[in-house]
Design a protein around this motif. Structure first.
Motif, PDB file in Angstrom:
ATOM      1  N   ALA A 181       0.849  -1.195   0.000  1.00  0.00           N
ATOM      2  CA  ALA A 181       0.000   0.000   0.000  1.00  0.00           C
ATOM      3  C   ALA A 181       0.884   1.244   0.000  1.00  0.00           C
ATOM      4  O   ALA A 181       1.124   1.868   1.041  1.00  0.00           O
ATOM      5  N   PHE A 182       1.354   1.618  -1.197  1.00  0.00           N
ATOM      6  CA  PHE A 182       2.282   2.744  -1.306  1.00  0.00           C
ATOM      7  C   PHE A 182       1.693   4.013  -0.681  1.00  0.00           C
ATOM      8  O   PHE A 182       2.383   4.733   0.047  1.00  0.00           O
ATOM      9  N   SER A 183       0.439   4.298  -0.987  1.00  0.00           N
ATOM     10  CA  SER A 183      -0.147   5.551  -0.501  1.00  0.00           C
ATOM     11  C   SER A 183      -0.201   5.582   1.020  1.00  0.00           C
ATOM     12  O   SER A 183       0.098   6.615   1.636  1.00  0.00           O
ATOM     13  N   ARG A 184      -0.545   4.480   1.640  1.00  0.00           N
ATOM     14  CA  ARG A 184      -0.622   4.445   3.092  1.00  0.00           C
ATOM     15  C   ARG A 184       0.756   4.588   3.727  1.00  0.00           C
ATOM     16  O   ARG A 184       0.929   5.286   4.725  1.00  0.00           O
ATOM     17  N   ILE A 185       1.734   3.945   3.128  1.00  0.00           N
ATOM     18  CA  ILE A 185       3.100   4.016   3.658  1.00  0.00           C
ATOM     19  C   ILE A 185       3.647   5.438   3.550  1.00  0.00           C
ATOM     20  O   ILE A 185       4.138   6.013   4.522  1.00  0.00           O
ATOM     21  N   LEU A 186       3.555   6.006   2.354  1.00  0.00           N
ATOM     22  CA  LEU A 186       4.183   7.301   2.106  1.00  0.00           C
ATOM     23  C   LEU A 186       3.443   8.460   2.766  1.00  0.00           C
ATOM     24  O   LEU A 186       4.042   9.505   3.038  1.00  0.00           O
ATOM     25  N   ALA A 191       8.465  13.820   8.039  1.00  0.00           N
ATOM     26  CA  ALA A 191       9.023  14.813   7.120  1.00  0.00           C
ATOM     27  C   ALA A 191      10.530  14.621   6.993  1.00  0.00           C
ATOM     28  O   ALA A 191      11.188  14.140   7.923  1.00  0.00           O
ATOM     29  N   LEU A 192      11.070  14.979   5.830  1.00  0.00           N
ATOM     30  CA  LEU A 192      12.503  14.868   5.521  1.00  0.00           C
ATOM     31  C   LEU A 192      12.984  13.427   5.447  1.00  0.00           C
ATOM     32  O   LEU A 192      14.176  13.149   5.535  1.00  0.00           O
ATOM     33  N   SER A 193      12.045  12.502   5.257  1.00  0.00           N
ATOM     34  CA  SER A 193      12.431  11.117   4.996  1.00  0.00           C
ATOM     35  C   SER A 193      12.924  10.986   3.558  1.00  0.00           C
ATOM     36  O   SER A 193      12.595  11.799   2.689  1.00  0.00           O
ATOM     37  N   HIS A 194      13.711   9.940   3.309  1.00  0.00           N
ATOM     38  CA  HIS A 194      14.096   9.583   1.943  1.00  0.00           C
ATOM     39  C   HIS A 194      13.526   8.203   1.648  1.00  0.00           C
ATOM     40  O   HIS A 194      13.507   7.329   2.511  1.00  0.00           O
ATOM     41  N   VAL A 195      13.043   8.022   0.420  1.00  0.00           N
ATOM     42  CA  VAL A 195      12.410   6.776   0.004  1.00  0.00           C
ATOM     43  C   VAL A 195      13.257   6.107  -1.066  1.00  0.00           C
ATOM     44  O   VAL A 195      13.760   6.767  -1.986  1.00  0.00           O
ATOM     45  N   TYR A 196      13.395   4.786  -0.964  1.00  0.00           N
ATOM     46  CA  TYR A 196      14.197   3.999  -1.890  1.00  0.00           C
ATOM     47  C   TYR A 196      13.322   2.906  -2.470  1.00  0.00           C
ATOM     48  O   TYR A 196      12.696   2.133  -1.738  1.00  0.00           O
ATOM     49  N   LEU A 197      13.260   2.814  -3.796  1.00  0.00           N
ATOM     50  CA  LEU A 197      12.436   1.850  -4.513  1.00  0.00           C
ATOM     51  C   LEU A 197      13.320   0.909  -5.313  1.00  0.00           C
ATOM     52  O   LEU A 197      14.217   1.361  -6.048  1.00  0.00           O
ATOM     53  N   CYS A 198      13.050  -0.386  -5.220  1.00  0.00           N
ATOM     54  CA  CYS A 198      13.809  -1.336  -6.038  1.00  0.00           C
ATOM     55  C   CYS A 198      12.932  -2.540  -6.341  1.00  0.00           C
ATOM     56  O   CYS A 198      12.343  -3.141  -5.437  1.00  0.00           O
ATOM     57  N   PRO A 200      10.750  -4.813  -9.918  1.00  0.00           N
ATOM     58  CA  PRO A 200      10.353  -4.852 -11.329  1.00  0.00           C
ATOM     59  C   PRO A 200       9.764  -3.514 -11.784  1.00  0.00           C
ATOM     60  O   PRO A 200       9.351  -2.682 -10.962  1.00  0.00           O
ATOM     61  N   ALA A 201       9.665  -3.327 -13.084  1.00  0.00           N
ATOM     62  CA  ALA A 201       9.223  -2.052 -13.645  1.00  0.00           C
ATOM     63  C   ALA A 201       7.845  -1.637 -13.151  1.00  0.00           C
ATOM     64  O   ALA A 201       7.624  -0.476 -12.782  1.00  0.00           O
ATOM     65  N   ALA A 202       6.887  -2.563 -13.129  1.00  0.00           N
ATOM     66  CA  ALA A 202       5.530  -2.215 -12.704  1.00  0.00           C
ATOM     67  C   ALA A 202       5.502  -1.759 -11.255  1.00  0.00           C
ATOM     68  O   ALA A 202       4.783  -0.817 -10.893  1.00  0.00           O
ATOM     69  N   PHE A 203       6.286  -2.399 -10.426  1.00  0.00           N
ATOM     70  CA  PHE A 203       6.396  -2.022  -9.011  1.00  0.00           C
ATOM     71  C   PHE A 203       6.968  -0.617  -8.884  1.00  0.00           C
ATOM     72  O   PHE A 203       6.450   0.232  -8.141  1.00  0.00           O
ATOM     73  N   MET A 204       8.035  -0.354  -9.631  1.00  0.00           N
ATOM     74  CA  MET A 204       8.694   0.949  -9.587  1.00  0.00           C
ATOM     75  C   MET A 204       7.757   2.057 -10.077  1.00  0.00           C
ATOM     76  O   MET A 204       7.661   3.119  -9.460  1.00  0.00           O
ATOM     77  N   GLU A 205       7.057   1.789 -11.159  1.00  0.00           N
ATOM     78  CA  GLU A 205       6.157   2.796 -11.721  1.00  0.00           C
ATOM     79  C   GLU A 205       5.031   3.126 -10.760  1.00  0.00           C
ATOM     80  O   GLU A 205       4.659   4.291 -10.586  1.00  0.00           O
ATOM     81  N   ALA A 206       4.479   2.093 -10.113  1.00  0.00           N
ATOM     82  CA  ALA A 206       3.383   2.327  -9.169  1.00  0.00           C
ATOM     83  C   ALA A 206       3.860   3.130  -7.967  1.00  0.00           C
ATOM     84  O   ALA A 206       3.190   4.070  -7.514  1.00  0.00           O
ATOM     85  N   GLY A 207       5.036   2.779  -7.449  1.00  0.00           N
ATOM     86  CA  GLY A 207       5.575   3.509  -6.305  1.00  0.00           C
ATOM     87  C   GLY A 207       5.897   4.951  -6.637  1.00  0.00           C
ATOM     88  O   GLY A 207       5.565   5.870  -5.869  1.00  0.00           O
ATOM     89  N   ALA A 208       6.537   5.173  -7.777  1.00  0.00           N
ATOM     90  CA  ALA A 208       6.908   6.531  -8.183  1.00  0.00           C
ATOM     91  C   ALA A 208       5.674   7.378  -8.471  1.00  0.00           C
ATOM     92  O   ALA A 208       5.622   8.563  -8.118  1.00  0.00           O
ATOM     93  N   ALA A 209       4.648   6.779  -9.108  1.00  0.00           N
ATOM     94  CA  ALA A 209       3.428   7.517  -9.408  1.00  0.00           C
ATOM     95  C   ALA A 209       2.704   7.918  -8.129  1.00  0.00           C
ATOM     96  O   ALA A 209       2.181   9.038  -8.017  1.00  0.00           O
ATOM     97  N   THR A 210       2.678   7.018  -7.164  1.00  0.00           N
ATOM     98  CA  THR A 210       2.035   7.339  -5.890  1.00  0.00           C
ATOM     99  C   THR A 210       2.773   8.465  -5.187  1.00  0.00           C
ATOM    100  O   THR A 210       2.154   9.401  -4.657  1.00  0.00           O
ATOM    101  N   ALA A 211       4.102   8.387  -5.166  1.00  0.00           N
ATOM    102  CA  ALA A 211       4.900   9.437  -4.530  1.00  0.00           C
ATOM    103  C   ALA A 211       4.656  10.786  -5.195  1.00  0.00           C
ATOM    104  O   ALA A 211       4.487  11.809  -4.525  1.00  0.00           O
ATOM    105  N   ALA A 212       4.623  10.791  -6.525  1.00  0.00           N
ATOM    106  CA  ALA A 212       4.380  12.042  -7.250  1.00  0.00           C
ATOM    107  C   ALA A 212       2.998  12.598  -6.928  1.00  0.00           C
ATOM    108  O   ALA A 212       2.823  13.811  -6.744  1.00  0.00           O
ATOM    109  N   GLY A 213       2.008  11.721  -6.846  1.00  0.00           N
ATOM    110  CA  GLY A 213       0.663  12.157  -6.534  1.00  0.00           C
ATOM    111  C   GLY A 213       0.524  12.748  -5.141  1.00  0.00           C
ATOM    112  O   GLY A 213      -0.340  13.599  -4.891  1.00  0.00           O
TER     113      GLY A 213
END
Length: 233
Positions: A181-186, A191-198, A200-213
């Motif tokens: 649950a990317f949205s719930r986690i993020l 504040a001032l946390s750093h997030v690291y994603l690693c 498959p592509a679909a996983f990365m895209e979903a995480g990055a899109a949620t963070a951007a949103g």
């Protein structure tokens, strides 16, 4: 100049080998000469030199302070170019050449809190990060998503680690807790946390899109993909 003294390649051999899952092999590599291996920072990888000159990069999964070996986790890619098949064919005592570690996916020292998000085999660099963060008493949390416990590499390792209470497991199998649950986690991290994603592509895209949103600053989002077309950013 000997091979060991070369600025690029180190001669190593397989010290231990075991199957983490049905399609993921774990390889513990040690120096042929018995010397301590080159130091590295959490998140680093090594290049493996194959016969014929092909080179493939693999993340280091062991704690950075452990200099007697490098630990790799390699998922078999049947449709790949052969690197994973070669790695799966290795046996104890086999030799190979690896580069000195390099790091395009480092931890950021100024972070007040680190959020590690791993999908499947993407757990490998996160193991090194978690070990380092635990050893240095840094604030962090690790989230590992997988399809089933049988398909989750290093699951037993994480459950038995001293930092196990910092880890959340997300299983997408029917009847399990569900996808990460990317949205719930993020939405709840300090504040001032750093997030690291690693992962498959679909996983990365979903995480990055949620963070951007959620308005997550791009400079506090760091990614490394295990898909061939997108190695590291």
């Amino acid at each position: 100049m000997s091979d060991w003294d070369s600025p690029v390649w180190l001669d190593v051999q397989v010290r231990r080998r075991w199957m983490e899952t049905g399609d993921t092999v774990a390889l513990e590599l040690a120096s042929v000469q018995g010397q301590p291996l080159s130091t590295f920072e959490a998140g680093a990888c090594v290049d493996v030199l194959f016969p014929g000159g092909a080179v493939r990069a693999y993340s280091l999964a062991n704690a950075p302070h452990a200099r007697d070996h490098y630990l790799l986790g390699v998922r078999l890619e049947p449709q790949g170019q052969g690197g994973s098949r070669t790695m799966h064919a290795l046996r104890v005592g086999d030799r190979l050449r690896v580069s000195r570690p390099r790091n395009s996916f480092p931890l950021h020292g100024g972070a007040l809190h680190h959020v590690l998000l791993a999908g499947g085999i993407g757990i490998t660099p996160m193991l090194s990060m978690a070990a380092h963060l635990w050893r240095t008493a840094a604030s962090f949390e690790l989230h590992h998503g997988f399809r089933s416990p049988e398909q989750a590499p290093f699951l037993a390792h994480v459950r038995e680690a001293p930092y196990a209470r910092h880890v959340s497991h997300w299983c997408s199998a029917p009847g399990a807790q569900g996808r990460m649950a990317f949205s719930r986690i993020l939405a709840r991290v300090p504040a001032l946390s750093h997030v690291y994603l690693c992962g498959p592509a679909a996983f990365m895209e979903a995480g990055a899109a949620t963070a951007a949103g959620l308005g997550w600053p791009a400079e506090r989002l760091h990614q490394e993909s295990f898909d061939a077309a997108h190695r590291a950013t």
